[in-house]
Design an enzyme around this catalytic site. Sequence first.
Site, PDB file in Angstrom:
ATOM      1  CE  LYS A   1      -2.953   2.795   2.851  1.00 30.36           C
ATOM      2  NZ  LYS A   1      -3.761   2.962   4.061  1.00 30.36           N
TER       3      LYS A   1
ATOM      4  N   GLY B   1      -8.137   9.215   9.099  1.00 30.97           N
ATOM      5  CA  GLY B   1      -8.509   9.353  10.506  1.00 30.97           C
ATOM      6  C   GLY B   1      -9.571  10.393  10.785  1.00 30.97           C
TER       7      GLY B   1
ATOM      8  CB  ALA C   1      -8.009   7.467   4.015  1.00 32.20           C
ATOM      9  N   GLY C   2     -10.670   8.005   5.670  1.00 28.99           N
ATOM     10  CA  GLY C   2     -11.679   9.017   5.930  1.00 28.99           C
ATOM     11  C   GLY C   2     -13.050   8.474   6.265  1.00 28.99           C
TER      12      GLY C   2
ATOM     13  CG  ASN D   1      -6.574   1.230  11.448  1.00 30.45           C
ATOM     14  OD1 ASN D   1      -7.095   0.848  12.489  1.00 30.45           O
ATOM     15  ND2 ASN D   1      -5.278   1.156  11.297  1.00 30.45           N
ATOM     16  CB  THR D   2      -9.481   5.737  12.651  1.00 32.06           C
ATOM     17  OG1 THR D   2      -8.127   5.913  12.210  1.00 32.06           O
ATOM     18  CG2 THR D   2      -9.676   6.515  13.937  1.00 32.06           C
TER      19      THR D   2
END
Lengths: 262, 65
Positions: free
Chosen positions: A101, A162, A189-190, A211-212
């Site tokens: 990645k 994040g 992301a986001g 992830n977050t």
Amino acid sequence: MQESATKAFYGFEPKSRLFLGTAQYPSPAILADAVRASGVEVVTVSLRREAGEGGAGEAFWSLVKHLGVRVLPNTAGCHGVKEAVTTAQMAREVFGTNWIKLEVIGEDDTLQPDVVGLIEAARLLSADGFEVFPYTTEDIVVGGRLLDAGCEVLMPWGAPIGSGRGLNNPYGLRTMRQHFPDIPLVVDAGIGLPSHAAHAMELGYDGILLNTAVAKAGDPALMAKAFAAAIEAGRQAYEAQPIEARDMAAPSTPVMGKAFLS
Amino acid sequence: MTLLLNGEPREVAAETLAQVLDELGYAGRVVATAVNGDFVPARKRETVRLTEGDRIEVVAPMQGG
């Protein structure tokens, strides 16, 4: 007719379209629970400096191996081409995979990709046998350059890493989907909520990397499960070909034959 | 000689990268290495000779997003 066949990621066809990050969980056991609860088949991992005595890397790697999932190493935190390429080379040796990645960060407040450096790093790594998953923007010209550089997957951001804001530019993501109908596209992301992920899947995206939103949830395993369900629902909706939105009402109950009572 | 290992100055007696890793407690560990910004594959660690002030990076698996 929309494309309904599963698009492979460098020959790999996962049943789950959720790609899950492994950072920020309250404990390794909770990370493992989240992976198992959601049926995730690919997790992202990273590399960091290791102390000579009693480093933590070994224990983490052992945990991931026991999960029986594929790993997608990242070049998180890299700001230059050289740094990203060297990190990718180290990751290939440690994790035993050609997958990378690729992140080349251009700006620290938004962690926006440096797309110029990204294209160059993607070209070098593809030529060296890597299978590159580039973290990019929804810019279709950049996307085209990344494909020219050897990438077979594109991963546009939904919003800054994040931030949990969801899809900042649904129009741009929809355009990207239409422009690259045959390329596997992952929103990376986001994402903050399962509804964000469902939205991206309804646009025809092939996967979601996050992830977050799972790791920092009150119950990460339950949230991972919720994301898996939303992603599946969004995909089914895309394949079922949604209706177009319209400005005015259109009665769903037939008017014909209605009793005349006034 | 003094090397910079993961950003910290370290005094070592060893001469090759493989010997430095042994001396500093990395023997048998799952790590990857770079010297002065260039990746050094595990199979080449025995042949890479280090000089004063070289920057060594030793990394291992870690959680990532």
